[in-house]
Motif scaffolding. Structure first.
Motif, PDB file in Angstrom:
ATOM      1  N   SER A   1      37.678  51.494  39.688  1.00  0.00           N
ATOM      2  CA  SER A   1      38.670  51.535  40.613  1.00  0.00           C
ATOM      3  C   SER A   1      38.317  51.165  41.910  1.00  0.00           C
ATOM      4  O   SER A   1      39.208  50.434  42.619  1.00  0.00           O
ATOM      5  CB  SER A   1      39.214  52.898  40.624  1.00  0.00           C
ATOM      6  OG  SER A   1      39.705  53.288  39.316  1.00  0.00           O
ATOM      7  N   LEU A   2      37.121  51.605  42.341  1.00  0.00           N
ATOM      8  CA  LEU A   2      36.506  51.147  43.627  1.00  0.00           C
ATOM      9  C   LEU A   2      36.442  49.675  43.709  1.00  0.00           C
ATOM     10  O   LEU A   2      36.722  49.030  44.611  1.00  0.00           O
ATOM     11  CB  LEU A   2      35.011  51.877  43.885  1.00  0.00           C
ATOM     12  CG  LEU A   2      34.465  51.541  45.279  1.00  0.00           C
ATOM     13  CD1 LEU A   2      35.491  52.059  46.482  1.00  0.00           C
ATOM     14  CD2 LEU A   2      33.161  52.507  45.204  1.00  0.00           C
ATOM     15  N   GLY A   3      35.797  48.952  42.866  1.00  0.00           N
ATOM     16  CA  GLY A   3      35.622  47.582  42.502  1.00  0.00           C
ATOM     17  C   GLY A   3      37.210  46.892  42.810  1.00  0.00           C
ATOM     18  O   GLY A   3      37.415  45.904  43.578  1.00  0.00           O
TER      19      GLY A   3
ATOM     20  N   VAL B   1      39.894  48.121  44.297  1.00  0.00           N
ATOM     21  CA  VAL B   1      40.418  48.143  45.554  1.00  0.00           C
ATOM     22  C   VAL B   1      39.778  47.477  46.575  1.00  0.00           C
ATOM     23  O   VAL B   1      40.219  46.870  47.409  1.00  0.00           O
ATOM     24  CB  VAL B   1      40.274  49.956  45.978  1.00  0.00           C
ATOM     25  CG1 VAL B   1      40.427  50.142  47.485  1.00  0.00           C
ATOM     26  CG2 VAL B   1      41.124  50.732  44.890  1.00  0.00           C
ATOM     27  N   LEU B   2      38.423  47.205  46.373  1.00  0.00           N
ATOM     28  CA  LEU B   2      37.814  46.218  47.438  1.00  0.00           C
ATOM     29  C   LEU B   2      38.316  44.895  47.140  1.00  0.00           C
ATOM     30  O   LEU B   2      38.388  44.344  48.271  1.00  0.00           O
ATOM     31  CB  LEU B   2      36.206  46.366  47.138  1.00  0.00           C
ATOM     32  CG  LEU B   2      35.428  47.738  47.700  1.00  0.00           C
ATOM     33  CD1 LEU B   2      34.012  47.420  47.009  1.00  0.00           C
ATOM     34  CD2 LEU B   2      35.643  47.818  48.968  1.00  0.00           C
ATOM     35  N   ALA B   3      38.446  44.629  45.902  1.00  0.00           N
ATOM     36  CA  ALA B   3      39.336  43.297  45.916  1.00  0.00           C
ATOM     37  C   ALA B   3      40.480  43.060  46.265  1.00  0.00           C
ATOM     38  O   ALA B   3      41.015  41.969  46.744  1.00  0.00           O
ATOM     39  CB  ALA B   3      38.880  42.843  44.179  1.00  0.00           C
ATOM     40  N   TRP B   4      41.199  43.986  46.119  1.00  0.00           N
ATOM     41  CA  TRP B   4      42.664  43.955  46.489  1.00  0.00           C
ATOM     42  C   TRP B   4      42.717  43.923  47.982  1.00  0.00           C
ATOM     43  O   TRP B   4      43.474  43.477  48.831  1.00  0.00           O
ATOM     44  CB  TRP B   4      43.302  45.194  46.101  1.00  0.00           C
ATOM     45  CG  TRP B   4      44.867  45.175  45.925  1.00  0.00           C
ATOM     46  CD1 TRP B   4      45.503  44.161  46.330  1.00  0.00           C
ATOM     47  CD2 TRP B   4      45.841  46.225  45.744  1.00  0.00           C
ATOM     48  NE1 TRP B   4      46.935  44.132  46.286  1.00  0.00           N
ATOM     49  CE2 TRP B   4      47.120  45.833  45.746  1.00  0.00           C
ATOM     50  CE3 TRP B   4      45.531  47.468  45.336  1.00  0.00           C
ATOM     51  CZ2 TRP B   4      48.235  46.476  45.402  1.00  0.00           C
ATOM     52  CZ3 TRP B   4      46.778  48.359  45.101  1.00  0.00           C
ATOM     53  CH2 TRP B   4      47.822  47.841  45.040  1.00  0.00           C
ATOM     54  N   ALA B   5      41.645  44.914  48.682  1.00  0.00           N
ATOM     55  CA  ALA B   5      41.901  45.052  50.086  1.00  0.00           C
ATOM     56  C   ALA B   5      41.224  43.880  50.954  1.00  0.00           C
ATOM     57  O   ALA B   5      41.320  43.708  52.155  1.00  0.00           O
ATOM     58  CB  ALA B   5      41.246  46.239  50.570  1.00  0.00           C
ATOM     59  N   MET B   6      40.552  43.047  50.405  1.00  0.00           N
ATOM     60  CA  MET B   6      39.831  41.879  51.119  1.00  0.00           C
ATOM     61  C   MET B   6      40.964  41.038  51.747  1.00  0.00           C
ATOM     62  O   MET B   6      42.062  40.387  50.976  1.00  0.00           O
ATOM     63  CB  MET B   6      39.164  41.021  50.084  1.00  0.00           C
ATOM     64  CG  MET B   6      38.287  39.940  50.909  1.00  0.00           C
ATOM     65  SD  MET B   6      37.266  39.057  49.661  1.00  0.00           S
ATOM     66  CE  MET B   6      35.870  40.291  49.619  1.00  0.00           C
TER      67      MET B   6
ATOM     68  N   ALA C   1      38.855  35.733  51.266  1.00  0.00           N
ATOM     69  CA  ALA C   1      38.559  35.585  49.874  1.00  0.00           C
ATOM     70  C   ALA C   1      38.671  34.339  49.736  1.00  0.00           C
ATOM     71  O   ALA C   1      37.881  33.853  48.808  1.00  0.00           O
ATOM     72  CB  ALA C   1      39.927  36.390  49.183  1.00  0.00           C
TER      73      ALA C   1
ATOM     74  N   TYR D   1      42.875  38.114  42.872  1.00  0.00           N
ATOM     75  CA  TYR D   1      43.500  38.880  43.863  1.00  0.00           C
ATOM     76  C   TYR D   1      44.570  39.650  43.461  1.00  0.00           C
ATOM     77  O   TYR D   1      44.899  40.658  44.110  1.00  0.00           O
ATOM     78  CB  TYR D   1      43.942  37.933  45.107  1.00  0.00           C
ATOM     79  CG  TYR D   1      43.870  38.465  46.176  1.00  0.00           C
ATOM     80  CD1 TYR D   1      42.961  38.748  47.049  1.00  0.00           C
ATOM     81  CD2 TYR D   1      45.258  39.114  46.796  1.00  0.00           C
ATOM     82  CE1 TYR D   1      43.130  39.319  48.451  1.00  0.00           C
ATOM     83  CE2 TYR D   1      45.513  39.497  48.129  1.00  0.00           C
ATOM     84  CZ  TYR D   1      44.544  39.659  48.697  1.00  0.00           C
ATOM     85  OH  TYR D   1      44.632  40.335  50.115  1.00  0.00           O
TER      86      TYR D   1
END
Length: 338
Positions: A148-150, A152-157, A162, A212
């Motif tokens: 989930s952390l990974g 979220v980081l991809a989604w928040a970039m 990106a 994304y």
């Protein structure tokens, strides 16, 4: 003859009453006995209160979305180029911009390309997003938190950041992708130009958009899966159902509204994707990777044909509405089947 005083009697509930008088009825009786609902009259204010509560949000929506859309529609009926813009001239030309766009083969070629591009991306997003969502549901607490952390980081970039990262990854000389493929034995890919061809450029753009968008689908699917009772899974497994039958006969029918709504949102987001397509290679090479939003920008701002660009953007909205109307018919048919 002397008047006799009224006799006071006691009812079964201990309430006092006057002998010989009619018992209280209706609203008065309910209020005296304390039983039964009291009917309230609905005033005009009560009926209009929901609309008053929606008024601020509606006003902001009209101001931020409706007014620019109206200005864009008016602009599409004007001949607005560099000269008119500098001299502050307003030259109305009727439907000439629409006639010129609809009779241009490039517009129809870009429209077909955009529809195919949207279909491929949405299909890949839904498949990979569903797989990641199912994985989140099966993982333990620690691994679920890490994944989930990974996501979220991809989604928040930010989109531009990106896109820049993907340009570095697929760089001809110093890209990690070419270096890895060369190290694995594909020596012809050592200095491969990913942005020199139409399909290879679209491949990079598709990877970027799918990467994304997968977190949104995965998180929504995981949240929806938590609402399915565990007894349904146990009953299906007791009947001998495997993983695919559990998904197709238990998960999919229950989560069908989720898949329909998410697909609807993804179609809109991918169809109007501009930053990823334009920032990767500016619609190149030779304008072969332009989609409708990029085509409208290049014609309107790049070539300074602002009225023509506005007409293309309006037609883009019309094409999207046509696609969505077909989608809504499919949704209505499936709803009737349920």
């Amino acid at each position: 003859m002397a008047v006799q005083p009224e006799q006071v009697t006691r009812g079964p509930g201990g309430g006092a009453g006057v002998a010989g008088g009619p018992p209280p009825t209706g609203h008065r009786a309910r209020r005296r006995r304390g039983t039964g609902p009291v009917r309230r009259r609905h005033t005009a204010l009560d009926r209009g209160l929901p609309y008053l509560l929606l008024l601020p949000a509606t006003a902001v929506t009209v101001l931020l979305l409706g007014w620019p859309l109206l200005e864009n529609v008016l602009l599409s009926f004007q001949n607005l180029n560099a000269r008119q813009l500098i001299q502050h001239l307003t030259e109305w030309n009727g439907v000439d911009n629409y006639r010129g766009t609809l009779t241009n083969e490039d517009f129809w070629r870009v429209t077909g390309r955009t529809v195919a591009f949207t279909a491929v991306n949405v299909a890949a997003i839904m498949v990979f997003g569903a797989l990641v969502g199912l994985l989140l549901n099966r993982l333990g607490k620690g691994m679920r938190l890490l994944l989930s952390l990974g996501l979220v980081l991809a989604w928040a970039m930010p989109v531009v950041a990106a896109t820049t990262v993907y340009q570095w990854l697929f760089d001809t000389r110093y890209g990690v992708v070419n270096w890895s493929l060369d190290a694995l034995g594909w020596h012809s890919m050592a200095e491969y130009n990913w942005f020199g061809g139409q399909y290879s450029t679209f491949f990079v753009i598709t990877l970027l958009i799918v990467w994304y968008s997968v977190p949104f689908v995965a998180f929504n699917l995981y949240a929806a899966l938590t609402t399915i009772p565990a007894e349904l899974y146990e009953a299906a497994r007791m009947d001998g159902a495997g993983a695919w039958k559990v998904f197709s006969h238990v998960v999919l029918p229950i989560l069908r509204p989720f898949f329909l709504a998410t697909t609807f949102l993804e179609v809109i987001w991918v169809f109007k994707a501009f930053t990823q397509v334009y920032a990767i290679n500016h619609g190149g090479p030779d304008r072969l990777t332009e989609t409708l939003p990029v085509y409208a920008f290049v014609e309107g701002v790049g070539n300074q044909h602002y009225g023509m660009g506005a007409a293309i953007s309006v037609l883009t909205i019309v094409v999207l509405l046509v696609l969505m109307s077909s989608y809504f018919r499919v949704v209505a048919q499936q709803k009737d089947e349920l």
